[in-house]
Scaffold this motif. Sequence first.
Motif, mmCIF file in Angstrom:
data_model
loop_
_atom_site.group_PDB
_atom_site.id
_atom_site.type_symbol
_atom_site.label_atom_id
_atom_site.label_comp_id
_atom_site.label_asym_id
_atom_site.label_seq_id
_atom_site.Cartn_x
_atom_site.Cartn_y
_atom_site.Cartn_z
ATOM 1 N N PRO A 164 0.783 -1.215 0.016
ATOM 2 C CA PRO A 164 0.007 -0.183 -0.098
ATOM 3 C C PRO A 164 0.788 1.405 0.074
ATOM 4 O O PRO A 164 1.943 1.306 0.478
ATOM 5 N N SER A 165 0.399 2.243 -0.544
ATOM 6 C CA SER A 165 0.815 3.679 -0.412
ATOM 7 C C SER A 165 0.802 4.225 1.109
ATOM 8 O O SER A 165 0.144 3.924 1.840
ATOM 9 N N ASP A 203 -11.153 2.854 -13.218
ATOM 10 C CA ASP A 203 -11.348 2.029 -12.268
ATOM 11 C C ASP A 203 -12.422 2.283 -11.363
ATOM 12 O O ASP A 203 -12.426 3.410 -10.761
ATOM 13 N N LEU A 204 -13.280 1.369 -10.928
ATOM 14 C CA LEU A 204 -14.395 1.678 -10.381
ATOM 15 C C LEU A 204 -14.320 1.032 -8.896
ATOM 16 O O LEU A 204 -15.299 0.786 -8.045
ATOM 17 N N GLY A 205 -13.318 0.406 -8.506
ATOM 18 C CA GLY A 205 -12.829 -0.120 -7.336
ATOM 19 C C GLY A 205 -12.706 -1.612 -7.253
ATOM 20 O O GLY A 205 -12.424 -2.170 -8.025
ATOM 21 N N ILE A 217 -4.925 -4.322 0.595
ATOM 22 C CA ILE A 217 -4.497 -2.956 0.410
ATOM 23 C C ILE A 217 -5.222 -1.742 1.038
ATOM 24 O O ILE A 217 -4.575 -0.856 1.524
ATOM 25 N N GLN A 218 -6.784 -2.080 0.919
ATOM 26 C CA GLN A 218 -7.394 -1.069 1.518
ATOM 27 C C GLN A 218 -7.166 -0.781 2.842
ATOM 28 O O GLN A 218 -7.445 0.479 3.387
ATOM 29 N N GLN A 219 -6.742 -1.728 3.627
ATOM 30 C CA GLN A 219 -6.445 -1.943 5.320
ATOM 31 C C GLN A 219 -5.144 -1.184 5.601
ATOM 32 O O GLN A 219 -4.839 -1.377 6.628
#
Length: 251
Positions: A164-165, A203-205, A217-219
């Motif tokens: 993740p960034s 990109d819609l998710g 990655i979201q976490q």
Amino acid sequence: MLILVTNDDGIRSPGLLTLAEAMKTLGEVVVVAPDRNRSAVGHALTLDHPLRADLVEDNHYAVDGTPSDCVNLGIHGLLRCRPDLVVSGINCGSNLGDDITYSGTVSAALEANLMGLPAFAVSLDVSSFNRQDLAVAGEAAALVARKILTECLEPGVFLNVNVPSGGASGMKLTRQGRRRYGEAIVVNRDPRGRAYYWLGGEDLGYEDIPGTDCMAIQQGLVSVTPLHADMTHENSLTTLNAWLEQEGFSR
């Protein structure tokens, strides 16, 4: 240890250079990478013309081919012996869910896996690199590489690592998720009035599926997904065999 490093963003990518430096803490590194950006070429091989490899600096070769070409050429033509590990990345942009079917980064690791070599791909969830994110991704890659070299992977398995960034709070073993993309194609006209088309929907998710690379990655977690080349859907074999039996084809 001899480590082959490649990517799909090209020989001058900051991600590639960071990855090579990270791997130097574990052994001798040889870089064999495309001479220009080859993103989203998947598992393509160049069969219609010869390849050329230019030595751009010590142990750094630029190849006028795809990431899979680079792995093939590196192993069979440029390296002094088979490498102990093949690492692909650090890609500028994540390779999550369905992305892996298009990704040259992941396909380079797949190509090494098909040759019986331990391999993994590493990607960073950013649209452009910065020093801090690259440092985190390099550390994650070094950790994974160290474990592979000391513990070994199961035969036929390679890894897809996404970072993740903005830093990572940990690392998680994940399954492949599902991305959602728009179906937009940009249509325009060139100065001579001919239509041209630009592929790549918005990109819609991603689908909200627990335990997947997208969710990790979201976490804010580094996602580590074990992959293999066998795409057989085992659960369908019984059903499809019944179809054949009905037509008298199955034995």
